[in-house]
Every structure is written in structure tokens, then in C-alpha cells.
Scaffold this motif. Structure first.
Motif, PDB file in Angstrom:
ATOM      1  N   VAL A 186       0.842  -1.207   0.000  1.00  0.00           N
ATOM      2  CA  VAL A 186       0.000   0.000   0.000  1.00  0.00           C
ATOM      3  C   VAL A 186       0.870   1.249   0.000  1.00  0.00           C
ATOM      4  O   VAL A 186       2.055   1.201   0.355  1.00  0.00           O
ATOM      5  N   GLY A 187       0.251   2.352  -0.382  1.00  0.00           N
ATOM      6  CA  GLY A 187       0.969   3.626  -0.415  1.00  0.00           C
ATOM      7  C   GLY A 187       0.909   4.382   0.890  1.00  0.00           C
ATOM      8  O   GLY A 187       1.842   5.115   1.254  1.00  0.00           O
ATOM      9  N   SER A 188      -0.205   4.228   1.619  1.00  0.00           N
ATOM     10  CA  SER A 188      -0.366   4.933   2.895  1.00  0.00           C
ATOM     11  C   SER A 188      -1.268   4.117   3.815  1.00  0.00           C
ATOM     12  O   SER A 188      -1.986   3.217   3.358  1.00  0.00           O
ATOM     13  N   ILE A 189      -1.214   4.454   5.104  1.00  0.00           N
ATOM     14  CA  ILE A 189      -1.983   3.704   6.102  1.00  0.00           C
ATOM     15  C   ILE A 189      -2.737   4.680   7.004  1.00  0.00           C
ATOM     16  O   ILE A 189      -2.144   5.613   7.554  1.00  0.00           O
ATOM     17  N   VAL A 190      -4.044   4.454   7.137  1.00  0.00           N
ATOM     18  CA  VAL A 190      -4.864   5.207   8.088  1.00  0.00           C
ATOM     19  C   VAL A 190      -5.058   4.336   9.313  1.00  0.00           C
ATOM     20  O   VAL A 190      -5.571   3.212   9.216  1.00  0.00           O
ATOM     21  N   TRP A 191      -4.646   4.861  10.464  1.00  0.00           N
ATOM     22  CA  TRP A 191      -4.796   4.125  11.724  1.00  0.00           C
ATOM     23  C   TRP A 191      -6.047   4.624  12.417  1.00  0.00           C
ATOM     24  O   TRP A 191      -6.078   5.737  12.952  1.00  0.00           O
ATOM     25  N   ALA A 192      -7.102   3.815  12.383  1.00  0.00           N
ATOM     26  CA  ALA A 192      -8.390   4.167  12.986  1.00  0.00           C
ATOM     27  C   ALA A 192      -8.761   3.071  13.981  1.00  0.00           C
ATOM     28  O   ALA A 192      -9.842   2.482  13.921  1.00  0.00           O
ATOM     29  N   THR A 193      -7.835   2.813  14.886  1.00  0.00           N
ATOM     30  CA  THR A 193      -7.925   1.636  15.766  1.00  0.00           C
ATOM     31  C   THR A 193      -8.816   1.840  16.986  1.00  0.00           C
ATOM     32  O   THR A 193      -8.992   0.913  17.786  1.00  0.00           O
ATOM     33  N   GLY A 194      -9.385   3.037  17.144  1.00  0.00           N
ATOM     34  CA  GLY A 194     -10.437   3.230  18.137  1.00  0.00           C
ATOM     35  C   GLY A 194      -9.995   3.225  19.584  1.00  0.00           C
ATOM     36  O   GLY A 194      -8.828   3.449  19.904  1.00  0.00           O
ATOM     37  N   TRP A 195     -10.939   2.903  20.442  1.00  0.00           N
ATOM     38  CA  TRP A 195     -10.714   3.023  21.884  1.00  0.00           C
ATOM     39  C   TRP A 195     -11.330   1.859  22.638  1.00  0.00           C
ATOM     40  O   TRP A 195     -12.208   1.168  22.139  1.00  0.00           O
ATOM     41  N   ASN A 196     -10.857   1.673  23.855  1.00  0.00           N
ATOM     42  CA  ASN A 196     -11.443   0.728  24.797  1.00  0.00           C
ATOM     43  C   ASN A 196     -11.895   1.486  26.036  1.00  0.00           C
ATOM     44  O   ASN A 196     -11.250   2.462  26.432  1.00  0.00           O
ATOM     45  N   PRO A 197     -12.984   1.055  26.666  1.00  0.00           N
ATOM     46  CA  PRO A 197     -13.336   1.660  27.950  1.00  0.00           C
ATOM     47  C   PRO A 197     -12.225   1.368  28.960  1.00  0.00           C
ATOM     48  O   PRO A 197     -11.691   0.259  28.988  1.00  0.00           O
ATOM     49  N   TYR A 198     -11.871   2.360  29.762  1.00  0.00           N
ATOM     50  CA  TYR A 198     -10.837   2.146  30.771  1.00  0.00           C
ATOM     51  C   TYR A 198     -11.289   1.031  31.710  1.00  0.00           C
ATOM     52  O   TYR A 198     -12.466   0.953  32.086  1.00  0.00           O
ATOM     53  N   ASP A 199     -10.360   0.177  32.079  1.00  0.00           N
ATOM     54  CA  ASP A 199     -10.658  -0.979  32.921  1.00  0.00           C
ATOM     55  C   ASP A 199     -11.074  -0.520  34.320  1.00  0.00           C
ATOM     56  O   ASP A 199     -10.231  -0.074  35.113  1.00  0.00           O
ATOM     57  N   SER A 200     -12.359  -0.636  34.627  1.00  0.00           N
ATOM     58  CA  SER A 200     -12.877  -0.117  35.896  1.00  0.00           C
ATOM     59  C   SER A 200     -12.311  -0.863  37.102  1.00  0.00           C
ATOM     60  O   SER A 200     -12.287  -0.326  38.211  1.00  0.00           O
ATOM     61  N   SER A 201     -11.848  -2.098  36.915  1.00  0.00           N
ATOM     62  CA  SER A 201     -11.313  -2.861  38.047  1.00  0.00           C
ATOM     63  C   SER A 201     -10.043  -2.217  38.608  1.00  0.00           C
ATOM     64  O   SER A 201      -9.635  -2.507  39.743  1.00  0.00           O
ATOM     65  N   LYS A 202      -9.410  -1.333  37.825  1.00  0.00           N
ATOM     66  CA  LYS A 202      -8.219  -0.622  38.305  1.00  0.00           C
ATOM     67  C   LYS A 202      -8.582   0.521  39.256  1.00  0.00           C
ATOM     68  O   LYS A 202      -7.709   1.061  39.935  1.00  0.00           O
TER      69      LYS A 202
END
Length: 416
Positions: A186-202
């Protein structure tokens, strides 16, 4: 000249609202696009929402049309259950190695559901954050795209696997399916890897595991959804009590040097939105919001003011120090009012932790050669053809993520 430089293809990593938008925008100006997603379905976190700003639409409102556009665009090739393993080369000429995990269900699947009926083993429903169970072979959710079942082979007994295979009249179950590694240029890469909810157990001081009455804001979102674990009823997990009082604890993990140092941007708005869910179902329920600051940028101020005038809602400026489980199934929220100095002990039926947004790529990004900031967000390097989009770039709402996806596509097609 390399094949990559000739084709100018764009790789989009992540199939949530940002990735879908970037892929479509790049493809619709003629670029070949590879869209990869680690989950068995596209749609990301938006698919898990009950409603989203600014119009309080259900996720089908925005995702359905994008899924149709992806299906109809021959320039886009889609890969689910796929992750990036390595990146080499440079702008205009990247070689990317990816791996697709086995789904154990092939493209013959019509999503008829006969396999799930025959399945005797169950697993926690990850889409609903473990609040209910699903069969070990399942459709991730009712709007899933692609509309194909996925099998958790490790959760099935041999007898269950045989029953599942025997129930499928389309020969769609392939328990011998292996992981596949492949390479893209590929010529270029879009990183759209999103998010996770912060681990509430911490969040040990808030003791979320001490009571089933303490849930996260994303669990609340699923609970309020018609296709969620309770069919849209907001009831206390454990005993299904209809709530008469509820507390929202803001900045649960955000703006905290021990957890997430930054403001997660959407949590205040999510709480205001979820107040409307409560109010629709329980007109007289008492609502308590514990906050450090209330941040509702620009277009959301009007929405906030409307809810601030709710006679049965109380806003307490103060950080919650402790949550104590009570014998009747409720909890007591303990905080100090920062304005009056008064110590508050407020007993409620249920408590919602407004957990923050943590970038999902995390440390893996550095291993792939990406530039990251101190909080784990991807820093765009347009000159290298490495573009960050949506919540991979910074904490953002759905509307902003769609704009970010468009901006990322514009940058990506210039490098590809």
C-alpha cells in the motif's frame, strides 16, 4: 516503480465509524482500499451505543448506510478478525503483514441461526460486556456486518461441535479453519484503531467489583438499548430492581495521574445523554451527578442546560472517594462537596462510573513503528503516509470521528 506506487492503495486499520468513513472517502475518489478490523464485525464502539450525539440517533442511523456503501463499492476489500503484524517500507511503498484469525464459519453462512439453536455451550456476551450469555456460535449482534456467525471453538465440547456442524445445511461450519497470514502493498496507512473503555477494576477506591449495582457507562449504554441484555430496561444487575435513585460518577479514571491523565472528552455528554434514558423510564427517579468539571463543548451546551434544570437531579462538585456496597443491594457514594466542604454520603440503587476512553492500539503502535504521544494516541506523520483518525488520534465523539475520518482520507490519498 513498485506495484504499490503504481496502485496507490490505502490500508485502513480499524472498521469503526472513523475507519469506515476514511475507507469510503478514499475509495470514492478511485483509490483501492483495504479495510481491516480485529473484531468479527464492522461498526466499532458506535455499534454498541443505544443513541449518539448530536441527534440522539440509534447506531443503525449512521452505520447502515455506510455498510451499504461499502458493500456496493468494488474498490474496498474488507477483512474481519484481522490484525497488523508488521509494517516495512516507506511512504508510497509500504509492505504490511497481517493475520486473520479463524472464524470457523465460511462464506456459505446465511445467518439462519440453526447452528446456534443446536449449540449447547454458552459464553459471556462480549458485545454486552458480559451482562448476559450467548451461544458459543453466535451472530455478534443483530445488525452485524458482515452478517455471518462466528464460532468460539475453544468454548465448545466435541459433542457440541458435532451438533453445530450437523445443524448447518449450507456446509458453512469449518472447524479445521486455520489462521491466515498475508501481505499487502500500500501507499499509505490510516490508523483508525479506536478506543477501549478504561478498565474499571483498576479504580480500586471505587470498588466496582464489590457490588453488581456498580456498572460502567458503556454497560449502561447496552442496558438502555432495545437489543441489549435487558431489552432496554434499566434495572439493577443482580436482582433486576427497578431503580428509584442513581448516581453518576464522572472522571472515573480520567484526569488522574494514576490512570488516564487526560480528559476523555465524551464522558460528561454521555452522562447527560444517559440521564435522558433514566428519565424516559423513571420520571421521578432521583439522579445524582458527582463531577470535577462539567465539559460540554459548543453545540452541547443547550442539551446540558436543559438537564441541569431537572428538579429531581442534583449535581455535586466533588470527587468520589469511596463507594460502599449495602446489604439491600444498593450502594452508598461518599464524596466531599468541593464548594461547601461538606462530606456527602448518598445511598442509591445503582451507580454508573463514567469510565474514560483509552486508545486501543496502545504499546502495539510503537512495535509497528508509529509515532505515539505519552498517552498512547497515534501522532499523524502525513509526510510518511501514516495518518491517525478518530479515537486513535484523540478522545472524540462520533460526529468528530466522522470528520476525522474524512480528513485522514484526504491526507492518505495524497501520499498513496
Amino acid at each position: 516503480m513498485s506495484n504499490a506506487a503504481k496502485t496507490g492503495a490505502v490500508l485502513v486499520v480499524g472498521g469503526g465509524i472513523s475507519g469506515l468513513t476514511a475507507a469510503l472517502e478514499a475509495a470514492e475518489v478511485g483509490k483501492d482500499v483495504f479495510l481491516v478490523e480485529r473484531n468479527p464485525y464492522f461498526g466499532g464502539r458506535v455499534a454498541q451505543l443505544n443513541q449518539y450525539f448530536p441527534k440522539l440517533c440509534p447506531p443503525s442511523c449512521g452505520l447502515e448506510i455506510n455498510f451499504k456503501r461499502v458493500k456496493n463499492n468494488r474498490k474496498i476489500r474488507t477483512y474481519t478478525m484481522t490484525t497488523v503484524k508488521s509494517v516495512s517500507g516507506g511512504p508510497g511503498n509500504y509492505e504490511v503483514t497481517l493475520e486473520t484469525a479463524p472464524r470457523y464459519v465460511n462464506s456459505n453462512c446465511t445467518a439462519c441461526g440453526d447452528c446456534a439453536q443446536a449449540c449447547t455451550d454458552e459464553i459471556d456476551n462480549a458485545f454486552n460486556f458480559g451482562m448476559n450469555k450467548t451461544k458459543a456460535i453466535y451472530l455478534p449482534h443483530e445488525m452485524a456486518f458482515p452478517r455471518r456467525y462466528v464460532l468460539n471453538k475453544n468454548a465448545c465440547s466435541s459433542a457440541c461441535l458435532e451438533a453445530v456442524k450437523g445443524a448447518c445445511k449450507y456446509n458453512a461450519i469449518d472447524t479445521d479453519m486455520q489462521a491466515e497470514t498475508f501481505t499487502l502493498h500500500v501507499g499509505s496507512i490510516v490508523w483508525a484503531t479506536g478506543w477501549n473503555p478504561y478498565d474499571s477494576s483498576k479504580l480500586t477506591n471505587l470498588k466496582p467489583e464489590s457490588s453488581s449495582a456498580i456498572i460502567t457507562n458503556m454497560m449502561m449504554e447496552r442496558m438502555a438499548a432495545d437489543n441489549g441484555p435487558t431489552g432496554g430496561k434499566i434495572v439493577r444487575p443482580g436482582d433486576n430492581k427497578e431503580i428509584e435513585s442513581i448516581a453518576f460518577v464522572q472522571c472515573a479514571g480520567s484526569r488522574d495521574e494514576n490512570h488516564l491523565e487526560y480528559c476523555s472528552y465524551i464522558c460528561c455528554m454521555a452522562t447527560f445523554k444517559q440521564m435522558t434514558y433514566v428519565r424516559e423510564r423513571y420520571p421521578n427517579a432521583k439522579i445524582y451527578v458527582f463531577y470535577i468539571d462539567l465539559r460540554t463543548p459548543g453545540k452541547y451546551e443547550h442539551f446540558r442546560e436543559k438537564l441541569r434544570t431537572d428538579a429531581n437531579a442534583q449535581f455535586i462538585k466533588g470527587k468520589v472517594a469511596d463507594i460502599v456496597a449495602e446489604s439491600d443491594g444498593g450502594v452508598t457514594v461518599i464524596a466531599e462537596n468541593a464548594v461547601t466542604g461538606e462530606k456527602i454520603r448518598q445511598k442509591v440503587d445503582m451507580c454508573v462510573l463514567a469510565t474514560g476512553m483509552q486508545p486501543a492500539l496502545g504499546e502495539q503502535g510503537k512495535a509497528l513503528g508509529l509515532k505515539m504521544d505519552g498517552n498512547g494516541f497515534v501522532v499523524s506523520e502525513p509526510e510518511k503516509g501514516m495518518i491517525a483518525a478518530g479515537c486513535a488520534k484523540s478522545a472524540a465523539d462520533v460526529y468528530t470521528c466522522a470528520q476525522s475520518g474524512t480528513a485522514a482520507a484526504l491526507k492518505a490519498i495524497q501520499t498513496a
